[in-house]
Design a protein around this motif. Structure first.
Motif, PDB file in Angstrom:
ATOM      1  N   GLY A  44       6.916  -3.495 -44.314  1.00 50.67           N
ATOM      2  CA  GLY A  44       7.575  -4.647 -43.720  1.00 50.67           C
ATOM      3  C   GLY A  44       8.628  -4.265 -42.693  1.00 50.67           C
ATOM      4  N   CYS A  45       9.273  -3.133 -42.890  1.00 50.64           N
ATOM      5  CA  CYS A  45      10.275  -2.681 -41.912  1.00 50.64           C
ATOM      6  C   CYS A  45       9.611  -2.335 -40.583  1.00 50.64           C
ATOM      7  CB  CYS A  45      11.046  -1.479 -42.444  1.00 50.64           C
ATOM      8  SG  CYS A  45      12.226  -1.907 -43.723  1.00 50.64           S
ATOM      9  N   CYS A  46       8.424  -1.740 -40.640  1.00 49.33           N
ATOM     10  CA  CYS A  46       7.675  -1.448 -39.408  1.00 49.33           C
ATOM     11  C   CYS A  46       7.367  -2.746 -38.669  1.00 49.33           C
ATOM     12  CB  CYS A  46       6.366  -0.730 -39.727  1.00 49.33           C
ATOM     13  SG  CYS A  46       6.525   0.928 -40.403  1.00 49.33           S
ATOM     14  N   VAL A  47       6.925  -3.747 -39.411  1.00 45.75           N
ATOM     15  CA  VAL A  47       6.600  -5.048 -38.821  1.00 45.75           C
ATOM     16  C   VAL A  47       7.837  -5.644 -38.163  1.00 45.75           C
ATOM     17  CG1 VAL A  47       5.917  -7.427 -39.351  1.00 45.75           C
ATOM     18  CG2 VAL A  47       4.695  -5.512 -40.410  1.00 45.75           C
ATOM     19  N   LYS A  48       8.946  -5.630 -38.881  1.00 48.94           N
ATOM     20  CA  LYS A  48      10.192  -6.205 -38.370  1.00 48.94           C
ATOM     21  C   LYS A  48      10.671  -5.466 -37.121  1.00 48.94           C
ATOM     22  CE  LYS A  48      14.942  -7.206 -39.687  1.00 48.94           C
ATOM     23  NZ  LYS A  48      15.959  -7.095 -40.730  1.00 48.94           N
ATOM     24  N   ASN A  49      10.669  -4.147 -37.173  1.00 47.99           N
ATOM     25  CA  ASN A  49      11.142  -3.357 -36.035  1.00 47.99           C
ATOM     26  C   ASN A  49      10.271  -3.558 -34.802  1.00 47.99           C
ATOM     27  OD1 ASN A  49      13.261  -2.316 -37.535  1.00 47.99           O
ATOM     28  ND2 ASN A  49      12.153  -0.465 -38.109  1.00 47.99           N
ATOM     29  N   LEU A  50       8.968  -3.547 -34.989  1.00 44.58           N
ATOM     30  CA  LEU A  50       8.068  -3.709 -33.849  1.00 44.58           C
ATOM     31  C   LEU A  50       8.155  -5.124 -33.275  1.00 44.58           C
ATOM     32  CD1 LEU A  50       6.121  -2.378 -31.985  1.00 44.58           C
ATOM     33  CD2 LEU A  50       4.291  -2.825 -33.623  1.00 44.58           C
ATOM     34  N   THR A  51       8.285  -6.109 -34.136  1.00 37.72           N
ATOM     35  CA  THR A  51       8.461  -7.491 -33.670  1.00 37.72           C
ATOM     36  C   THR A  51       9.716  -7.596 -32.814  1.00 37.72           C
ATOM     37  OG1 THR A  51       7.329  -8.380 -35.614  1.00 37.72           O
ATOM     38  CG2 THR A  51       8.759  -9.890 -34.394  1.00 37.72           C
ATOM     39  N   GLN A  52      10.791  -6.978 -33.260  1.00 38.09           N
ATOM     40  CA  GLN A  52      12.048  -7.024 -32.517  1.00 38.09           C
ATOM     41  C   GLN A  52      11.918  -6.328 -31.163  1.00 38.09           C
ATOM     42  OE1 GLN A  52      15.457  -5.594 -34.669  1.00 38.09           O
ATOM     43  NE2 GLN A  52      16.788  -5.712 -32.897  1.00 38.09           N
TER      44      GLN A  52
ATOM     45  N   ASN B 284       3.086  -6.784 -18.192  1.00 39.43           N
ATOM     46  CA  ASN B 284       1.633  -6.650 -18.292  1.00 39.43           C
ATOM     47  C   ASN B 284       1.258  -5.912 -19.576  1.00 39.43           C
ATOM     48  OD1 ASN B 284       1.702  -3.786 -17.763  1.00 39.43           O
ATOM     49  ND2 ASN B 284       1.931  -4.252 -15.592  1.00 39.43           N
ATOM     50  N   VAL B 285      -0.027  -5.853 -19.854  1.00 40.87           N
ATOM     51  CA  VAL B 285      -0.510  -5.257 -21.099  1.00 40.87           C
ATOM     52  C   VAL B 285      -0.124  -3.780 -21.193  1.00 40.87           C
ATOM     53  CG1 VAL B 285      -2.559  -4.722 -22.471  1.00 40.87           C
ATOM     54  CG2 VAL B 285      -2.392  -6.922 -21.305  1.00 40.87           C
ATOM     55  N   ALA B 286      -0.208  -3.063 -20.091  1.00 36.76           N
ATOM     56  CA  ALA B 286       0.158  -1.643 -20.102  1.00 36.76           C
ATOM     57  C   ALA B 286       1.619  -1.457 -20.511  1.00 36.76           C
ATOM     58  CB  ALA B 286      -0.097  -1.020 -18.737  1.00 36.76           C
ATOM     59  N   GLN B 287       2.485  -2.344 -20.056  1.00 38.02           N
ATOM     60  CA  GLN B 287       3.902  -2.265 -20.434  1.00 38.02           C
ATOM     61  C   GLN B 287       4.088  -2.572 -21.917  1.00 38.02           C
ATOM     62  OE1 GLN B 287       5.001  -5.038 -17.289  1.00 38.02           O
ATOM     63  NE2 GLN B 287       6.502  -3.536 -16.540  1.00 38.02           N
ATOM     64  N   LEU B 288       3.337  -3.527 -22.430  1.00 34.16           N
ATOM     65  CA  LEU B 288       3.416  -3.845 -23.859  1.00 34.16           C
ATOM     66  C   LEU B 288       3.008  -2.630 -24.687  1.00 34.16           C
ATOM     67  CD1 LEU B 288       1.787  -7.399 -23.851  1.00 34.16           C
ATOM     68  CD2 LEU B 288       4.217  -6.869 -24.071  1.00 34.16           C
ATOM     69  N   ILE B 289       1.901  -2.006 -24.308  1.00 43.83           N
ATOM     70  CA  ILE B 289       1.421  -0.829 -25.032  1.00 43.83           C
ATOM     71  C   ILE B 289       2.439   0.302 -24.946  1.00 43.83           C
ATOM     72  CG2 ILE B 289      -0.350   0.979 -25.020  1.00 43.83           C
ATOM     73  CD1 ILE B 289      -2.386  -1.247 -24.325  1.00 43.83           C
ATOM     74  N   GLU B 290       3.038   0.481 -23.790  1.00 46.43           N
ATOM     75  CA  GLU B 290       4.040   1.539 -23.615  1.00 46.43           C
ATOM     76  C   GLU B 290       5.240   1.327 -24.538  1.00 46.43           C
ATOM     77  OE1 GLU B 290       6.918   3.459 -20.160  1.00 46.43           O
ATOM     78  OE2 GLU B 290       5.325   2.087 -19.577  1.00 46.43           O
ATOM     79  N   VAL B 291       5.711   0.099 -24.636  1.00 45.53           N
ATOM     80  CA  VAL B 291       6.850  -0.206 -25.504  1.00 45.53           C
ATOM     81  C   VAL B 291       6.485   0.051 -26.969  1.00 45.53           C
ATOM     82  CG1 VAL B 291       8.243  -2.129 -26.392  1.00 45.53           C
ATOM     83  CG2 VAL B 291       7.973  -1.814 -23.945  1.00 45.53           C
ATOM     84  N   ILE B 292       5.275  -0.326 -27.352  1.00 48.56           N
ATOM     85  CA  ILE B 292       4.819  -0.096 -28.727  1.00 48.56           C
ATOM     86  C   ILE B 292       4.750   1.400 -29.014  1.00 48.56           C
ATOM     87  CG2 ILE B 292       2.839  -0.333 -30.286  1.00 48.56           C
ATOM     88  CD1 ILE B 292       2.302  -3.059 -28.819  1.00 48.56           C
ATOM     89  N   GLU B 293       4.209   2.160 -28.078  1.00 48.95           N
ATOM     90  CA  GLU B 293       4.103   3.606 -28.265  1.00 48.95           C
ATOM     91  C   GLU B 293       5.474   4.272 -28.266  1.00 48.95           C
ATOM     92  OE1 GLU B 293       1.176   4.740 -25.329  1.00 48.95           O
ATOM     93  OE2 GLU B 293      -0.464   4.159 -26.675  1.00 48.95           O
ATOM     94  N   ASP B 294       6.393   3.781 -27.450  1.00 50.89           N
ATOM     95  CA  ASP B 294       7.761   4.306 -27.450  1.00 50.89           C
ATOM     96  C   ASP B 294       8.450   4.064 -28.792  1.00 50.89           C
ATOM     97  OD1 ASP B 294       7.479   5.216 -24.857  1.00 50.89           O
ATOM     98  OD2 ASP B 294       8.657   3.593 -23.951  1.00 50.89           O
ATOM     99  N   ALA B 295       8.010   3.018 -29.496  1.00 48.19           N
ATOM    100  CA  ALA B 295       8.577   2.702 -30.812  1.00 48.19           C
ATOM    101  C   ALA B 295       7.938   3.543 -31.923  1.00 48.19           C
ATOM    102  CB  ALA B 295       8.409   1.214 -31.113  1.00 48.19           C
ATOM    103  N   GLY B 296       6.950   4.376 -31.566  1.00 44.23           N
ATOM    104  CA  GLY B 296       6.362   5.284 -32.538  1.00 44.23           C
ATOM    105  C   GLY B 296       5.023   4.865 -33.112  1.00 44.23           C
TER     106      GLY B 296
END
Length: 68
Positions: A14-22, A51-63
């Motif tokens: 749940g912490c992963c979900v919360k952190n990524l949502t934020q 754009n989608v590439a930026q979304l993916i980049e932010v997700i990957e930057d979050a680990g």
């Protein structure tokens, strides 16, 4: 607004979900992010601001790993 579903690897709790949502909702242009423990994220965003590439980049930057 556009809504996409991304597949995300590395969500364990749940912490992963919360952190990524934020992380996603703080990104300029993202209206909403519904991150699920099962490894999916439904994201509604303004294509003129992010754009989608930026979304993916932010997700990957979050680990996490993300694919369309």
């Amino acid at each position: 607004m556009k809504t996409i579903t991304l597949n995300i690897k590395g969500i364990h709790c749940g912490c992963c979900v919360k952190n990524l949502t934020q992380v996603l909702t703080e990104l300029d242009g993202v209206q909403s992010a519904d991150v699920q423990l099962e490894g999916k994220a439904n994201i509604t965003f303004d294509e003129n601001r992010v754009n989608v590439a930026q979304l993916i980049e932010v997700i990957e930057d979050a680990g996490f790993d993300a694919t369309e």
